[in-house]
Design a protein around this motif. Structure first.
Motif, PDB file in Angstrom:
ATOM      1  N   VAL A   1       0.823  -1.210   0.000  1.00 18.12           N
ATOM      2  CA  VAL A   1       0.000   0.000   0.000  1.00 18.12           C
ATOM      3  C   VAL A   1       0.856   1.260   0.000  1.00 18.12           C
ATOM      4  O   VAL A   1       0.447   2.309  -0.520  1.00 18.12           O
ATOM      5  N   THR A   2       2.074   1.195   0.546  1.00 13.32           N
ATOM      6  CA  THR A   2       2.947   2.377   0.562  1.00 13.32           C
ATOM      7  C   THR A   2       3.600   2.635  -0.794  1.00 13.32           C
ATOM      8  O   THR A   2       4.278   3.646  -0.970  1.00 13.32           O
ATOM      9  N   HIS A   3       3.392   1.721  -1.742  1.00 12.23           N
ATOM     10  CA  HIS A   3       3.991   1.869  -3.075  1.00 12.23           C
ATOM     11  C   HIS A   3       2.954   2.245  -4.128  1.00 12.23           C
ATOM     12  O   HIS A   3       3.243   2.125  -5.328  1.00 12.23           O
ATOM     13  N   GLU A   4       1.800   2.724  -3.724  1.00  9.88           N
ATOM     14  CA  GLU A   4       0.721   2.919  -4.693  1.00  9.88           C
ATOM     15  C   GLU A   4       1.057   3.938  -5.773  1.00  9.88           C
ATOM     16  O   GLU A   4       0.503   3.885  -6.875  1.00  9.88           O
ATOM     17  N   HIS A   5       1.941   4.858  -5.496  1.00  8.20           N
ATOM     18  CA  HIS A   5       2.284   5.878  -6.491  1.00  8.20           C
ATOM     19  C   HIS A   5       3.581   5.565  -7.241  1.00  8.20           C
ATOM     20  O   HIS A   5       4.031   6.381  -8.051  1.00  8.20           O
ATOM     21  N   ASN A   6       4.174   4.400  -6.972  1.00  5.76           N
ATOM     22  CA  ASN A   6       5.335   3.973  -7.737  1.00  5.76           C
ATOM     23  C   ASN A   6       4.909   3.411  -9.088  1.00  5.76           C
ATOM     24  O   ASN A   6       3.793   2.895  -9.246  1.00  5.76           O
ATOM     25  N   TYR A   7       5.816   3.482 -10.052  1.00  9.27           N
ATOM     26  CA  TYR A   7       5.584   2.881 -11.357  1.00  9.27           C
ATOM     27  C   TYR A   7       6.267   1.512 -11.398  1.00  9.27           C
ATOM     28  O   TYR A   7       7.195   1.247 -10.628  1.00  9.27           O
ATOM     29  N   PRO A   8       5.814   0.613 -12.271  1.00  9.80           N
ATOM     30  CA  PRO A   8       6.368  -0.744 -12.283  1.00  9.80           C
ATOM     31  C   PRO A   8       7.887  -0.806 -12.346  1.00  9.80           C
ATOM     32  O   PRO A   8       8.505  -1.637 -11.674  1.00  9.80           O
TER      33      PRO A   8
END
Length: 262
Positions: free
Chosen positions: A147-154
């Motif tokens: 959930v803390t990576h929701e704004h990361n790109y693949p």
């Protein structure tokens, strides 16, 4: 006309009956039969080219069978006999959406962040508004620890993290059956554990799962039943203890000997 059954009237949640699938002159599945009950974790093992992935793709509706039938929740999704094929009903198409599949390759959209990748099907297929889709997507990302990576790109994530996003993307659609096709085989060894933990949690939580894998420790610990496929047929099946400690068929014995002696 495809017969549809009311909920609770079928003994198995998944049934493949006398399925045959060929690619040109090569027969990949040959009179293939399989039954699964709800909340069962079934692990499928076998050599490369034995038909494991093709079986999953047929069950997911990504490949059309040549002969036989595939039934999920009492609804026939595919039915064919030689040149004759029954067109799926509207009810069958709806049930097909209850079958989710996670692939060896992550298949995430590189131009979308993690949250958008997980939300997409909810908006495009289910027609949910963005706010509701985002809430549901975050809930599934929390379950896979991202959930803390929701704004990361693949491309900002490890392979293991990308695979867990792919699992969240499947889970957000609330599938009745999840199919896993060698989902750890492309990962570095140190990244496999986090993905297997998510799969273990799903199995222990009662998700109906078909898992094609070479992770034998996972199969021993989590599977309720193991089937060994070779040459497009089920050669042997049973509980993990029996399959791994005392396989009956010589083809199963030879496969496990090669796999476990690596």
């Amino acid at each position: 006309m495809i017969a549809e059954h009311t909920a609770g009237s079928f003994a198995s949640i998944v049934e493949l009956a006398h399925v045959r699938k060929s690619f040109g002159n090569r027969v990949v599945l040959d009179d293939f039969n399989l039954n699964m009950r709800e909340q069962e974790c079934l692990v499928v093992i076998g050599p490369s080219g034995s038909g494991k992935s093709t079986m999953l793709r047929c069950l997911a509706g990504l490949e059309l069978i040549d002969v036989g039938s595939i039934t999920v929740e009492g609804v026939v999704l595919q039915q064919a006999g030689g040149p004759h094929r029954v067109r799926p009903s509207r009810g069958a198409r709806a049930v097909q959406r209850d079958v989710g599949m996670i692939f060896q390759q992550f298949n995430l959209f590189p131009h979308m962040d993690v949250l958008a990748n997980v939300m997409l099907a909810l908006q495009k297929v289910r027609g949910l508004p963005a706010s509701e889709a985002a809430d549901l997507a975050r809930a599934e990302l929390a379950k896979v620890g991202l959930v803390t990576h929701e704004h990361n790109y693949p491309d900002e994530l490890s392979g293991g993290q990308q695979q867990r996003v792919a699992i969240a993307r499947a889970l957000v659609m609330r599938p009745k059956v999840l199919l896993f096709d060698e989902v750890t085989s492309a990962l570095d060894p140190e990244l496999v554990g986090d993905v297997l933990k998510v799969m273990r949690d799903l199995a222990h939580g009662g998700m109906t799962m078909v898992v094609v894998t070479h992770e034998m420790d996972f199969a021993r610990d989590v599977a309720e039943r193991v089937i060994f496929i070779d040459g497009g047929v089920v050669v042997e099946e049973g509980d993990p203890a029996a399959i791994f400690s005392a396989p009956k068929h010589e083809r199963t014995q030879a496969f496990l000997r090669r796999l476990l002696d690596r």
